[in-house]
Design a protein around this motif. Structure first.
Motif, PDB file in Angstrom:
ATOM      1  N   MET A 148       0.837  -1.207   0.000  1.00 15.27           N
ATOM      2  CA  MET A 148       0.000   0.000   0.000  1.00 15.27           C
ATOM      3  C   MET A 148       0.870   1.256   0.000  1.00 15.27           C
ATOM      4  O   MET A 148       0.568   2.224  -0.698  1.00 15.27           O
ATOM      5  CB  MET A 148      -0.923  -0.012   1.219  1.00 15.27           C
ATOM      6  CG  MET A 148      -1.821  -1.222   1.300  1.00 15.27           C
ATOM      7  SD  MET A 148      -3.083  -1.228   0.063  1.00 15.27           S
ATOM      8  CE  MET A 148      -4.250  -0.197   0.856  1.00 15.27           C
ATOM      9  N   GLY A 149       1.946   1.245   0.773  1.00 18.36           N
ATOM     10  CA  GLY A 149       2.846   2.397   0.797  1.00 18.36           C
ATOM     11  C   GLY A 149       3.529   2.620  -0.545  1.00 18.36           C
ATOM     12  O   GLY A 149       3.614   3.753  -1.033  1.00 18.36           O
ATOM     13  N   PHE A 150       4.014   1.546  -1.166  1.00 16.90           N
ATOM     14  CA  PHE A 150       4.658   1.666  -2.471  1.00 16.90           C
ATOM     15  C   PHE A 150       3.671   2.184  -3.525  1.00 16.90           C
ATOM     16  O   PHE A 150       4.006   3.053  -4.330  1.00 16.90           O
ATOM     17  CB  PHE A 150       5.232   0.328  -2.932  1.00 16.90           C
ATOM     18  CG  PHE A 150       6.493  -0.092  -2.230  1.00 16.90           C
ATOM     19  CD1 PHE A 150       7.456   0.826  -1.856  1.00 16.90           C
ATOM     20  CD2 PHE A 150       6.726  -1.428  -1.955  1.00 16.90           C
ATOM     21  CE1 PHE A 150       8.624   0.433  -1.218  1.00 16.90           C
ATOM     22  CE2 PHE A 150       7.886  -1.844  -1.323  1.00 16.90           C
ATOM     23  CZ  PHE A 150       8.836  -0.908  -0.953  1.00 16.90           C
ATOM     24  N   LEU A 151       2.466   1.627  -3.512  1.00  9.56           N
ATOM     25  CA  LEU A 151       1.473   2.033  -4.516  1.00  9.56           C
ATOM     26  C   LEU A 151       1.028   3.479  -4.307  1.00  9.56           C
ATOM     27  O   LEU A 151       0.843   4.224  -5.274  1.00  9.56           O
ATOM     28  CB  LEU A 151       0.276   1.079  -4.488  1.00  9.56           C
ATOM     29  CG  LEU A 151       0.566  -0.336  -4.988  1.00  9.56           C
ATOM     30  CD1 LEU A 151      -0.619  -1.247  -4.706  1.00  9.56           C
ATOM     31  CD2 LEU A 151       0.911  -0.335  -6.466  1.00  9.56           C
ATOM     32  N   CYS A 152       0.866   3.875  -3.061  1.00  5.50           N
ATOM     33  CA  CYS A 152       0.484   5.256  -2.766  1.00  5.50           C
ATOM     34  C   CYS A 152       1.583   6.229  -3.199  1.00  5.50           C
ATOM     35  O   CYS A 152       1.307   7.260  -3.823  1.00  5.50           O
ATOM     36  CB  CYS A 152       0.182   5.401  -1.282  1.00  5.50           C
ATOM     37  SG  CYS A 152      -0.448   7.022  -0.831  1.00  5.50           S
ATOM     38  N   THR A 153       2.823   5.894  -2.902  1.00  7.67           N
ATOM     39  CA  THR A 153       3.941   6.751  -3.294  1.00  7.67           C
ATOM     40  C   THR A 153       4.102   6.783  -4.807  1.00  7.67           C
ATOM     41  O   THR A 153       4.429   7.824  -5.383  1.00  7.67           O
ATOM     42  CB  THR A 153       5.236   6.276  -2.614  1.00  7.67           C
ATOM     43  OG1 THR A 153       5.006   6.140  -1.212  1.00  7.67           O
ATOM     44  CG2 THR A 153       6.366   7.252  -2.838  1.00  7.67           C
ATOM     45  N   SER A 154       3.837   5.670  -5.464  1.00  3.46           N
ATOM     46  CA  SER A 154       3.890   5.631  -6.926  1.00  3.46           C
ATOM     47  C   SER A 154       2.848   6.563  -7.530  1.00  3.46           C
ATOM     48  O   SER A 154       3.143   7.310  -8.475  1.00  3.46           O
ATOM     49  CB  SER A 154       3.661   4.202  -7.431  1.00  3.46           C
ATOM     50  OG  SER A 154       3.539   4.182  -8.833  1.00  3.46           O
ATOM     51  N   ALA A 155       1.641   6.531  -6.989  1.00  3.76           N
ATOM     52  CA  ALA A 155       0.583   7.424  -7.488  1.00  3.76           C
ATOM     53  C   ALA A 155       0.991   8.887  -7.282  1.00  3.76           C
ATOM     54  O   ALA A 155       0.790   9.729  -8.176  1.00  3.76           O
ATOM     55  CB  ALA A 155      -0.736   7.130  -6.781  1.00  3.76           C
ATOM     56  N   PHE A 156       1.595   9.193  -6.146  1.00  5.72           N
ATOM     57  CA  PHE A 156       2.048  10.563  -5.884  1.00  5.72           C
ATOM     58  C   PHE A 156       3.153  10.966  -6.860  1.00  5.72           C
ATOM     59  O   PHE A 156       3.161  12.085  -7.376  1.00  5.72           O
ATOM     60  CB  PHE A 156       2.538  10.706  -4.442  1.00  5.72           C
ATOM     61  CG  PHE A 156       3.103  12.058  -4.158  1.00  5.72           C
ATOM     62  CD1 PHE A 156       2.278  13.148  -3.986  1.00  5.72           C
ATOM     63  CD2 PHE A 156       4.474  12.247  -4.098  1.00  5.72           C
ATOM     64  CE1 PHE A 156       2.812  14.417  -3.739  1.00  5.72           C
ATOM     65  CE2 PHE A 156       5.016  13.494  -3.857  1.00  5.72           C
ATOM     66  CZ  PHE A 156       4.172  14.589  -3.678  1.00  5.72           C
ATOM     67  N   CYS A 157       4.109  10.065  -7.110  1.00 11.25           N
ATOM     68  CA  CYS A 157       5.197  10.371  -8.057  1.00 11.25           C
ATOM     69  C   CYS A 157       4.653  10.622  -9.456  1.00 11.25           C
ATOM     70  O   CYS A 157       5.130  11.517 -10.169  1.00 11.25           O
ATOM     71  CB  CYS A 157       6.209   9.235  -8.091  1.00 11.25           C
ATOM     72  SG  CYS A 157       7.302   9.203  -6.675  1.00 11.25           S
ATOM     73  N   ASN A 158       3.675   9.840  -9.864  1.00  7.19           N
ATOM     74  CA  ASN A 158       3.085  10.042 -11.186  1.00  7.19           C
ATOM     75  C   ASN A 158       2.340  11.373 -11.249  1.00  7.19           C
ATOM     76  O   ASN A 158       2.392  12.070 -12.273  1.00  7.19           O
ATOM     77  CB  ASN A 158       2.168   8.881 -11.552  1.00  7.19           C
ATOM     78  CG  ASN A 158       2.962   7.663 -11.926  1.00  7.19           C
ATOM     79  OD1 ASN A 158       3.834   7.705 -12.774  1.00  7.19           O
ATOM     80  ND2 ASN A 158       2.681   6.550 -11.270  1.00  7.19           N
ATOM     81  N   TYR A 159       1.669  11.743 -10.183  1.00  8.01           N
ATOM     82  CA  TYR A 159       1.016  13.053 -10.128  1.00  8.01           C
ATOM     83  C   TYR A 159       2.058  14.169 -10.234  1.00  8.01           C
ATOM     84  O   TYR A 159       1.889  15.128 -10.992  1.00  8.01           O
ATOM     85  CB  TYR A 159       0.214  13.188  -8.832  1.00  8.01           C
ATOM     86  CG  TYR A 159      -0.291  14.576  -8.594  1.00  8.01           C
ATOM     87  CD1 TYR A 159      -1.366  15.069  -9.315  1.00  8.01           C
ATOM     88  CD2 TYR A 159       0.333  15.416  -7.675  1.00  8.01           C
ATOM     89  CE1 TYR A 159      -1.823  16.362  -9.119  1.00  8.01           C
ATOM     90  CE2 TYR A 159      -0.114  16.699  -7.471  1.00  8.01           C
ATOM     91  CZ  TYR A 159      -1.194  17.166  -8.200  1.00  8.01           C
ATOM     92  OH  TYR A 159      -1.629  18.458  -8.009  1.00  8.01           O
ATOM     93  N   ALA A 160       3.147  14.026  -9.478  1.00 13.72           N
ATOM     94  CA  ALA A 160       4.209  15.034  -9.521  1.00 13.72           C
ATOM     95  C   ALA A 160       4.850  15.098 -10.901  1.00 13.72           C
ATOM     96  O   ALA A 160       5.221  16.188 -11.374  1.00 13.72           O
ATOM     97  CB  ALA A 160       5.259  14.730  -8.458  1.00 13.72           C
ATOM     98  N   ALA A 161       4.967  13.963 -11.589  1.00 12.93           N
ATOM     99  CA  ALA A 161       5.512  13.956 -12.953  1.00 12.93           C
ATOM    100  C   ALA A 161       4.615  14.748 -13.897  1.00 12.93           C
ATOM    101  O   ALA A 161       5.106  15.486 -14.755  1.00 12.93           O
ATOM    102  CB  ALA A 161       5.678  12.521 -13.452  1.00 12.93           C
ATOM    103  N   VAL A 162       3.310  14.621 -13.722  1.00 13.30           N
ATOM    104  CA  VAL A 162       2.380  15.393 -14.561  1.00 13.30           C
ATOM    105  C   VAL A 162       2.535  16.885 -14.293  1.00 13.30           C
ATOM    106  O   VAL A 162       2.585  17.703 -15.222  1.00 13.30           O
ATOM    107  CB  VAL A 162       0.916  14.935 -14.318  1.00 13.30           C
ATOM    108  CG1 VAL A 162      -0.074  15.882 -14.966  1.00 13.30           C
ATOM    109  CG2 VAL A 162       0.718  13.527 -14.833  1.00 13.30           C
ATOM    110  N   VAL A 163       2.650  17.262 -13.035  1.00 12.42           N
ATOM    111  CA  VAL A 163       2.794  18.686 -12.688  1.00 12.42           C
ATOM    112  C   VAL A 163       4.099  19.249 -13.238  1.00 12.42           C
ATOM    113  O   VAL A 163       4.110  20.335 -13.829  1.00 12.42           O
ATOM    114  CB  VAL A 163       2.705  18.893 -11.154  1.00 12.42           C
ATOM    115  CG1 VAL A 163       3.080  20.307 -10.761  1.00 12.42           C
ATOM    116  CG2 VAL A 163       1.300  18.551 -10.662  1.00 12.42           C
TER     117      VAL A 163
END
Length: 135
Positions: free
Chosen positions: A54-69
């Motif tokens: 869950m931690g890895f997947l949550c951090t992955s989603a955040f990294c992908n959001y940051a990549a879009v920004v």
């Protein structure tokens, strides 16, 4: 002629990065949903592995959001540079938050690859956690 091919190639690269970020973001959020669902129904033991997933997947989603920004900031600064080159009296700065377009481009790719790695780790942990219930 070569410029046209380069522009088409750049367009394809931008589109492919967009699709890759979207797919992994969706899969990360889906994995989080699956993990929460399995935990709430008691189908997996609430052990370290599921929480790591869950931690890895949550951090992955955040990294992908940051990549879009960071991509959006990179595009914005690139557009400013083109306007400045074509308009002599254009006065907007070519930096946002003290970073130029090249730094945002590098950050985008670093966040993209870090997000992919975290997604693979999270998905692997989730698969192993579910698999432990059937062994």
């Amino acid at each position: 002629m070569a410029t046209g091919k380069y522009i088409r190639w750049q367009g394809l690269a931008i589109t492919q990065l967009t699709v890759a970020v979207s797919v992994v973001s969706g899969l990360s959020v889906a994995g989080l949903g699956l993990g929460v669902s399995l935990l709430s129904k008691g189908l997996v033991n609430p052990g370290v592995l599921i929480f790591l997933a869950m931690g890895f997947l949550c951090t992955s989603a955040f990294c992908n959001y940051a990549a879009v920004v960071t991509r959006l900031l990179d595009f914005r600064l690139t557009a400013r540079k083109v306007r400045k080159d074509s308009t002599p009296n254009y006065d907007k700065p070519l930096v946002i938050f003290w970073r130029d377009k090249d730094e945002y481009g590098r950050a985008t790719w670093r966040l993209f690859w870090f997000g992919q790695t975290l997604f693979l780790l999270g998905a692997s942990c989730l698969i192993v956690a579910v698999g432990q219930m059937y062994i």
